[in-house]
Design a protein around this motif. Sequence first.
Motif, PDB file in Angstrom:
ATOM      1  N   ASP A  74       0.835  -1.197   0.000  1.00  0.00           N
ATOM      2  CA  ASP A  74       0.000   0.000   0.000  1.00  0.00           C
ATOM      3  C   ASP A  74       0.871   1.249   0.000  1.00  0.00           C
ATOM      4  OD1 ASP A  74      -2.592  -1.231   0.162  1.00  0.00           O
ATOM      5  OD2 ASP A  74      -2.066  -1.813   2.208  1.00  0.00           O
TER       6      ASP A  74
ATOM      7  N   ALA B 182      -2.195   7.596  -1.899  1.00  0.00           N
ATOM      8  CA  ALA B 182      -2.888   7.977  -3.140  1.00  0.00           C
ATOM      9  C   ALA B 182      -3.659   9.278  -2.964  1.00  0.00           C
ATOM     10  CB  ALA B 182      -3.835   6.861  -3.574  1.00  0.00           C
ATOM     11  N   THR B 183      -3.361  10.048  -1.928  1.00  0.00           N
ATOM     12  CA  THR B 183      -4.124  11.266  -1.668  1.00  0.00           C
ATOM     13  C   THR B 183      -3.915  12.325  -2.747  1.00  0.00           C
ATOM     14  OG1 THR B 183      -2.336  12.075  -0.234  1.00  0.00           O
ATOM     15  CG2 THR B 183      -4.160  10.900   0.821  1.00  0.00           C
TER      16      THR B 183
ATOM     17  N   TYR C 149      -4.459  11.990  -5.710  1.00  0.00           N
ATOM     18  CA  TYR C 149      -5.541  11.867  -6.686  1.00  0.00           C
ATOM     19  C   TYR C 149      -6.826  12.552  -6.211  1.00  0.00           C
ATOM     20  CZ  TYR C 149      -2.604   8.456  -9.096  1.00  0.00           C
ATOM     21  OH  TYR C 149      -1.578   7.842  -9.767  1.00  0.00           O
TER      22      TYR C 149
ATOM     23  N   TYR D  54      -9.348  11.861  -4.159  1.00  0.00           N
ATOM     24  CA  TYR D  54     -10.604  11.103  -4.128  1.00  0.00           C
ATOM     25  C   TYR D  54     -10.723  10.508  -2.724  1.00  0.00           C
ATOM     26  CZ  TYR D  54     -14.238   7.773  -5.497  1.00  0.00           C
ATOM     27  OH  TYR D  54     -15.422   7.056  -5.593  1.00  0.00           O
TER      28      TYR D  54
ATOM     29  N   LYS E  67     -10.268   6.925  -1.586  1.00  0.00           N
ATOM     30  CA  LYS E  67      -9.045   6.264  -2.050  1.00  0.00           C
ATOM     31  C   LYS E  67      -7.838   6.950  -1.414  1.00  0.00           C
ATOM     32  CE  LYS E  67      -6.884   4.785  -6.406  1.00  0.00           C
ATOM     33  NZ  LYS E  67      -7.048   4.795  -7.872  1.00  0.00           N
ATOM     34  N   GLN E  68      -7.597   6.639  -0.164  1.00  0.00           N
ATOM     35  CA  GLN E  68      -6.460   7.237   0.535  1.00  0.00           C
ATOM     36  C   GLN E  68      -5.148   6.534   0.181  1.00  0.00           C
ATOM     37  OE1 GLN E  68      -6.748  10.133   2.661  1.00  0.00           O
ATOM     38  NE2 GLN E  68      -8.589  10.054   1.377  1.00  0.00           N
ATOM     39  N   THR E  69      -5.238   5.270  -0.165  1.00  0.00           N
ATOM     40  CA  THR E  69      -4.055   4.507  -0.573  1.00  0.00           C
ATOM     41  C   THR E  69      -4.396   3.684  -1.810  1.00  0.00           C
ATOM     42  OG1 THR E  69      -4.596   2.593   0.813  1.00  0.00           O
ATOM     43  CG2 THR E  69      -3.226   4.323   1.811  1.00  0.00           C
ATOM     44  N   VAL E  70      -3.361   3.204  -2.487  1.00  0.00           N
ATOM     45  CA  VAL E  70      -3.537   2.257  -3.591  1.00  0.00           C
ATOM     46  C   VAL E  70      -2.639   1.056  -3.292  1.00  0.00           C
ATOM     47  CG1 VAL E  70      -1.732   3.356  -5.001  1.00  0.00           C
ATOM     48  CG2 VAL E  70      -3.466   1.928  -6.095  1.00  0.00           C
ATOM     49  N   ARG E  71      -3.161  -0.140  -3.585  1.00  0.00           N
ATOM     50  CA  ARG E  71      -2.409  -1.356  -3.324  1.00  0.00           C
ATOM     51  C   ARG E  71      -1.879  -1.913  -4.631  1.00  0.00           C
ATOM     52  NH1 ARG E  71      -1.205  -4.506   0.679  1.00  0.00           N
ATOM     53  NH2 ARG E  71      -0.802  -6.726   0.404  1.00  0.00           N
TER      54      ARG E  71
ATOM     55  N   THR F 290      -7.578   4.556 -14.716  1.00  0.00           N
ATOM     56  CA  THR F 290      -8.730   4.340 -13.852  1.00  0.00           C
ATOM     57  C   THR F 290      -9.349   5.699 -13.576  1.00  0.00           C
ATOM     58  OG1 THR F 290      -9.485   3.398 -11.744  1.00  0.00           O
ATOM     59  CG2 THR F 290      -7.357   4.512 -11.733  1.00  0.00           C
TER      60      THR F 290
ATOM     61  N   GLY G  48      -7.553   8.170 -10.533  1.00  0.00           N
ATOM     62  CA  GLY G  48      -6.238   7.558 -10.384  1.00  0.00           C
ATOM     63  C   GLY G  48      -5.384   7.843 -11.599  1.00  0.00           C
TER      64      GLY G  48
END
Length: 355
Positions: free
Chosen positions: A117, A120-121, A123, A125, A128-132, A171, A174
């Motif tokens: 993880d 992703a802040t 972006y 949204y 969606k605080q993180t992206v894995r 996406t 993202g």
Amino acid sequence: MSSNDTVPSRLEIARHAGETSAYGGVRSVVLDDGAGRGIRVLEFRTGGGLYFEVLVDRAMDIGVAELDGITVGWRSPTGFRHPGLHEHADEEGLSWLRSMSGLVVTAGLDHTLFGGDVDATHYRYPPKQTVRHGLHGRVANIPARLVGYGEDWVAEDHCVLWAEGEVVQATNFGEHLVLRRRIEADLGGTEIRLTDTVINAGFDPTPHMFLYHVNVGWPFLDEGTRFVADIERTLWQTDSVAEQGADHLVFHQPQPGFVEQVYEHHLAADPDGRHRVGLVNPALGRYFEVDVDATAFPCFFEWLNLREGAWAVGLEPSTHHVAGDAAAREDGSMIWLEHGEERRYASVFRFGRTG
């Protein structure tokens, strides 16, 4: 004959045959069985002993690669698996290994190396605080839009076999990254030229990481095959190196239960600013070389998978060090692309005869 006295000129081919493909060319086919069913493939045959396949639906990566009928590109147990079967988040992010086969498997476009993880802040949204991320990112299992392919006579004695495609990794809320890929080989030649351009088509600053997993297997890889590189020092290696002690410069036979050995080498660039690494098989009188821009790919990994049933050596030019995504964000080495910003990678894969 043409000026190099080896490749027929355009006129000579025309006098003897109805089309260039009598000597060499590019042909489009579709796989029709097993896990690869439905994959579009471009078959390149140079007429100089080099044959390779471009997997259009696997990000236009290079699958089969042979010189003089000798397999160079690794044929793993997974085969060339249709991307529709891929589950990115399966097996704790290691599902990439279920479609890892062929000479070149691309890693990226916003992540390489092991997953986890990350923030992703940027972006903006809120859900969606993180992206894995999984191992080596998403791009290798995205089909390309095929722009074109064919044979172009650029001079009376010079014909270029080519293909171009575009891979979109995107996406909502993202990343929106585009990989534009051009692959070339000369009629009569024994090298592949790969030119990649990665563009941020979105409007958010987006991380970019890129790596080629260049995999060489049997029968080119065999007892006595040598790894050749101008290594200044080795920066890192897996614990398995000390535990197993397998030679990473001269290779021996497959071993039962072998645990992968990985090295990060700091390479010396040549006067042209290139990193050149390769493998030589003296018994076959053949060599294979990876030639990349040292500025675009400042890092390099050597991967030893000397296990029975999946024997391979990987040569991996990379934009980032082995510590990966989170470490690159922390130390400031992460590449951030703004809207319209791009990175270009011009690489060559050479196949040759030593005798």
